[in-house]
Scaffold this active site. Structure first.
Site: not given
Length: 482
Positions: A71, A146, A170
């Site tokens: 990420k 996210s 997330s």
């Protein structure tokens, strides 16, 4: 597609070369990226350097030659880290986050940085400054957020495993929306050093994968005390594989009425009904429990998280690094830089958090929220005296369409209603694929008490052996039309 253990076996038998495997996954990335936009950066030059370095290392390393996507809010030396924000668009970190260093030391290759909601603020990966990520199962729908990019790339088979971060769901929400496994560890188990902070008391790094044993392997590598992180726990790390495959017969599994009765769609419940049959086959005892303070979790989270975001994001002022807009005076430079550098959702949360922390409102909002947070934590502690595992839907709804909720922040926030309590309490949780409704994935969430990842993975593995979707992949959109 193979498990990490199978790939390691091929390496040890000299039946596979690192370059062959990396080229295979780079081709997958090239095939899928025009449709889903899971990656922000694929650093081909750095990949070449990593391959050359790995080939000199012993093949018995736990992650020898394994490609991992990360990420893009986790610092990677010599590879841009943007947090999907214009304000950090050209930022290249001078060092690796602790988790990246541990992955590399154990033989992993960082194959790319994945898309996310800007500064990890969102539930759909639509808030990225560089465009949304799309769900591989239906490119008209969101992958969750996210960590949508990290989930989507594993779902599409672009990589075998990936790393994300979880502040209020997330990791688990996108895992549910894309049909993969996502683990949010106990707060403090995995170092946050080098994770760009959103809400420091809630953020935690964790893995995505397709098999529980793959997730366990990644956790084995990245977990452990780090003196560079003041919130890191000195908890002794066990062998996360030792209980995999052991029976869970006789375990007590709690079903909190508050997470099953309110707002869960009929479609999700219909898929999860099958899990009750699985639990019976596993021989566990189902117990109804109550966590009454959970109804306040959403409100508490959006006070605490936005307050901490307001403080953490104050550093992006255009002075030290990142995006900067010149102006006639210092105050105007601050305003222009932050006004144009941050997206609308980030600005919304900064404003909410600044208000909650302001004079005259701190006691009424932030202080009260921390007290309710303690109540939620205590209720979980009491519940785990009665049960071994707590179960809930991961998401109350199916993956929704792109743009469907982006203009309604409250509806967007409600998608995290099942996952947020875990972060407030600091306990570990995992989202497992539970089935499909009209070819849209549905996830189920398992929770356990502090630092009991061993127990959590044991239960998840037992469930996986009865309900295994690891070999089910979405097809390329261009092939769906032919």
């Amino acid at each position: 597609m193979r498990t990490l253990k199978e790939l390691k076996d091929l390496y040890s038998k000299n039946e596979l070369k690192v370059r062959e495997l990396i080229d295979f996954y780079l081709k997958k990335i090239e095939e899928w990226e025009p449709f889903i936009h899971a990656f922000l950066i694929v650093p081909y030059n750095e990949i070449e350097k990593q391959i050359s370095e790995i080939e000199k290392k012993p093949k018995n390393l736990p992650l020898y030659g394994i490609p991992i996507a990360v990420k893009d809010n986790i610092l990677t030396k010599n590879i841009r880290t943007t947090c999907a924000s214009k304000i950090l668009e050209n930022f290249t970190p001078p060092y690796d986050a602790t988790v990246i260093r541990r992955l590399k030391d154990n033989g992993a290759i960082i194959i790319g940085k994945t898309n996310l909601d800007e500064f990890a603020m969102g539930s759909s990966t639509e808030n990225s400054a560089f465009g949304p990520t799309k769900n591989p199962w239906d490119i008209e729908r969101v992958p969750g957020g996210s960590s949508g990019g990290s989930a989507a790339c594993v779902s599409a088979g672009e990589v075998p495993v990936s790393i994300g971060s979880d502040t209020g769901g997330s990791i688990r929400l996108p895992a549910s929306f894309t049909g993969v496994i996502g683990l949010k560890p106990t707060y403090g188990l995995v170092s946050r050093y080098g994770l760009v902070a959103f809400a420091s008391s809630l953020d935690q790094i964790g893995p995505f994968g397709r098999r529980v044993e793959d997730v366990a392997l990644i956790l084995q590598v990245i977990a452990g005390y780090d003196p560079m992180d003041s919130t890191s726990s000195p908890y002794e790390i066990p062998n996360y594989f030792e209980n995999l495959g052991k029976s869970v017969k006789g375990w007590k599994v709690g079903f909190p009425e508050e997470l099953w009765q309110k707002g869960v769609s009929e479609e999700v419940l219909r898929v999860l009904d099958k899990s009750f049959d699985i639990f019976k086959d596993l021989g566990v005892e189902i117990i109804e429990i109550s966590l009454p303070s959970i109804e306040y979790a959403l409100s508490v989270y959006y006070i605490i998280a936005t307050s901490e975001a307001s403080s953490n994001l104050a550093r992006y002022d255009g002075v030290k690094y990142g995006y900067r807009e010149e102006a006639e005076d210092l105050i105007s430079m601050y305003k222009n830089t932050r006004g144009h550098g941050f997206g609308s959702e980030v600005k919304r949360r900064i404003i909410l958090g600044t208000y909650a922390l302001s004079a005259g409102y701190y006691d009424a909002y932030y202080l009260k929220a921390t007290k309710v947070r303690n109540l939620i934590r205590k209720e979980f502690e009491e519940a785990f005296k009665k049960v071994d595992i707590i179960v809930s839907p991961t998401s109350p709804i199916l993956p929704f369409k792109l743009g469907e909720k982006i203009s309604d922040p409250l509806q967007m926030y409600l998608t995290d209603i099942m996952t947020i309590p875990v972060n407030l309490a600091g306990i570990p949780a995992i989202s497992m694929p539970a089935g499909f409704y009209n070819n849209l994935p549905v996830g189920i969430q398992f929770m356990s008490t502090f630092f009991s990842e061993n127990r959590l993975l044991q239960f998840a593995y037992a469930y996986q052996e009865m309900m295994d979707f690891s070999s089910k992949y979405p097809t390329l959109p261009q092939k769906r039309r032919t």
